[in-house]
Write an enzyme that holds these catalytic residues in place. Structure first.
Site, mmCIF file in Angstrom:
data_model
loop_
_atom_site.group_PDB
_atom_site.id
_atom_site.type_symbol
_atom_site.label_atom_id
_atom_site.label_comp_id
_atom_site.label_asym_id
_atom_site.label_seq_id
_atom_site.Cartn_x
_atom_site.Cartn_y
_atom_site.Cartn_z
ATOM 1 C CG ASP A 1 -12.504 3.691 5.866
ATOM 2 O OD1 ASP A 1 -13.001 4.712 5.340
ATOM 3 O OD2 ASP A 1 -11.303 3.390 5.733
ATOM 4 C CB SER B 1 -6.686 2.081 0.454
ATOM 5 O OG SER B 1 -5.391 2.599 0.654
ATOM 6 C CG ASP C 1 -2.246 0.601 1.003
ATOM 7 O OD1 ASP C 1 -2.296 1.818 0.753
ATOM 8 O OD2 ASP C 1 -3.242 -0.125 1.054
ATOM 9 N NE ARG D 1 -8.533 3.653 8.964
ATOM 10 C CZ ARG D 1 -8.039 3.692 7.740
ATOM 11 N NH1 ARG D 1 -8.851 3.727 6.702
ATOM 12 N NH2 ARG D 1 -6.738 3.701 7.530
ATOM 13 C CG ASP E 1 -3.519 0.424 -2.390
ATOM 14 O OD1 ASP E 1 -2.294 0.661 -2.360
ATOM 15 O OD2 ASP E 1 -4.271 0.629 -1.423
ATOM 16 C CE LYS F 1 -3.770 1.506 4.143
ATOM 17 N NZ LYS F 1 -4.433 2.523 3.304
ATOM 18 C CG HIS G 1 -1.767 9.150 4.543
ATOM 19 N ND1 HIS G 1 -2.187 9.968 3.511
ATOM 20 C CD2 HIS G 1 -2.369 7.945 4.323
ATOM 21 C CE1 HIS G 1 -3.004 9.292 2.728
ATOM 22 N NE2 HIS G 1 -3.127 8.065 3.193
ATOM 23 N NE ARG H 1 -11.710 5.154 2.844
ATOM 24 C CZ ARG H 1 -10.401 5.073 2.683
ATOM 25 N NH1 ARG H 1 -9.855 5.465 1.549
ATOM 26 N NH2 ARG H 1 -9.631 4.623 3.643
#
Length: 490
Positions: free
Chosen positions: A248, A59, A9, A181, A426, A319, A389, A246
């Site tokens: 999550d 992702s 990732d 999350r 990804d 993930k 990130h 999204r």
């Protein structure tokens, strides 16, 4: 042939080297792969994954595309088209929820990052509801992660251009608080109290407040939740629409707003709202959905299961949903013969504090699965993305090195146990940690990734897209490729 699919990732290709964590990392396994294993270049963004032209991949989208073996037009595109063709005003879920009250609260991530939301959707809904005579309160979540860390004032100016007598900004929260999350409920509670109860009021304007946070060294992602303009909180029977598409990072805040039995923290009072969500955030949520998920048949995991083969899916917490729910086409439950192992992510505030994350435990799980003879093993290594990130180049270099070490073990295990092996990503992230001016970049990149294919008798891997990965895996496993899928890479 038994097969392993490794998704690294956030590790992608860039011809820029100065701030490229992948370029600077010591990576003997990748050096070996480049010399000895055929690979192709894979597109991960824009129309190739069902996103708008030029839009960076992410992702969720990447894993859906990998697992389904086809291009699925993503929620961002579906919603934008509904707005473009003036269809969203007649959306049954929107009509059902907003006709319950003269007051509508709109909440969502304020950016054009396109990963969780898009400011165009928020503006369009506000304008439609305002035209219908509704009193619209905006609850803005600042980004700073999928876009530049100090860009909120630009988005604020954009959203304020539609604020008028009956559209106003009621609260602002950094996504660190409103979009957790990982069950860090102390953060979520702060956002909840400003959004639902009008707590932490400020007399500053939204612009002045954001600037005051910048002056304290607090940027968009981490803005402390506040309420504005005398907003006293929500009242029973008002309408609430959460506009992120999204799922999550939308679940927790919506759960504490809407669930009468919510117990993760003590709410000062429960407000009974009429809630709608942009997409399905959780199969157990009872709220109307503006854009229900598209049913995806014949995914990679489903085809493998239908041939009564054993498969193993593993990743860290960050993930885990991607190698299960998203890879399997938006399906929560495992297929027959599918085992899932969750490796807990380290409990640190930001992952540059522990760039290796829990990669070694993820690697251990893969090695064990291979030794146990699973027919298909899929794994995600989160490091390149999660550390990317943070914008910390030195930490991102260590993240790549941690992944490289685990890849070395997996390559060796694949060779020893006669597995085919695919290694791809990804999307990219850590290969561009700063721009040319030295500004920190925390977002995903718009570019290509590698797909290495270590398969007996295969000497060439074509260039393609993430939609070509699943059919390639099925071909390596000598399984039929369903008609819904695109062509393999060899």
């Amino acid at each position: 042939m038994k097969t392993i699919l490794v998704i690294t990732d956030g590790i992608g290709y860039s011809d820029k080297t100065q701030y490229n964590a992948f370029y600077h990392a010591k990576k003997p396994t990748y050096d070996y792969l480049f010399k000895n294993v055929p690979y192709g270049m894979i597109d991960t963004f824009g129309l190739s994954v069902g996103l708008p032209q030029g839009q960076m991949g992410n992702s969720e989208v990447g894993h859906m595309c990998i697992g389904s073996g086809r291009v699925l037009y993503q929620d961002l595109v579906r919603i934008s088209r509904a707005i473009e063709y003036d269809e969203i005003k007649d959306n049954p879920a929107l009509v059902e929820v907003t006709q319950q009250s003269a007051v509508v609260h709109l909440c969502g991530l304020l950016s054009d990052g396109g990963v969780h939301s898009h400011i165009v959707h928020l503006k369009a809904l506000a304008q439609i509801l305002s035209t219908q005579g509704k009193r619209v309160y905006l609850h803005l979540i600042t980004d700073g992660r999928d876009v530049l860390p100090k860009s909120a004032l630009n988005y604020l100016a954009d959203i304020e251009s539609i604020c008028e007598d009956n559209v106003s900004i009621a609260s602002v929260s950094g996504r660190f608080y409103a979009m957790d999350r990982d069950k860090r409920w102390d953060r979520v509670q702060k956002a909840y109290e400003s959004i639902a109860l009008g707590k932490n009021p400020t007399n500053l304007s939204p612009k002045e407040y954001i600037q005051s946070q910048y002056d304290e060294g607090i940027f968009d992602e981490f803005l402390t939740p506040v309420s504005f303009g005398g907003f006293q909180g929500m009242n029973d029977d008002e309408s609430f629409v959460f506009v992120n598409f999204r799922s999550d990072r939308a679940r927790e805040i919506v759960d504490c707003l809407g669930n009468p039995q919510f117990k993760e923290f003590k709410r000062e009072r429960y407000v009974k709202l009429h809630i709608a969500t942009m997409t399905e955030y959780d199969a157990t949520f009872p709220y109307p959905i503006l854009f229900p998920k598209q049913n995806v048949q014949n995914t990679l995991a489903e085809v493998i299961s239908s041939h009564r083969l054993k498969q193993f899916h593993t990743a860290e917490t960050e993930k885990y949903a991607h190698v299960t729910f998203f890879l399997n086409g938006g399906r929560e439950e495992a297929f027959i013969g599918e085992e899932r192992v969750l490796i807990p992510s380290p409990n640190v505030k930001t992952y540059d504090l522990q760039p290796q994350m829990n990669a070694s435990a993820v690697g251990d799980a893969v090695i064990k699965a291979v030794e146990q003879g699973y027919d298909f093993v899929v794994v995600n290594f989160a490091n390149g993305d999660m550390v990317g990130h943070t914008g910390n180049l030195e930490a991102a270099i260590k993240a790549v090195e941690a992944v490289d070490k685990e890849l070395g073990r997996i390559v060796e295990s694949a060779q020893k146990h006669h597995y085919a092996l695919f290694i791809t990503s990804d999307h990219g992230n850590c290969e561009e940690m700063k721009d040319e001016k030295g500004n920190m970049l925390t977002n995903h990149t718009v570019g290509q990734v590698w797909c290495f294919g270590m398969i007996e008798g295969v000497s060439k891997i074509e260039n393609g897209g993430l939609n070509n990965i699943a059919p390639s895996v099925l071909k390596a496993m000598n399984l039929p490729i369903p008609p819904e899928m695109d062509k393999p890479l060899f």
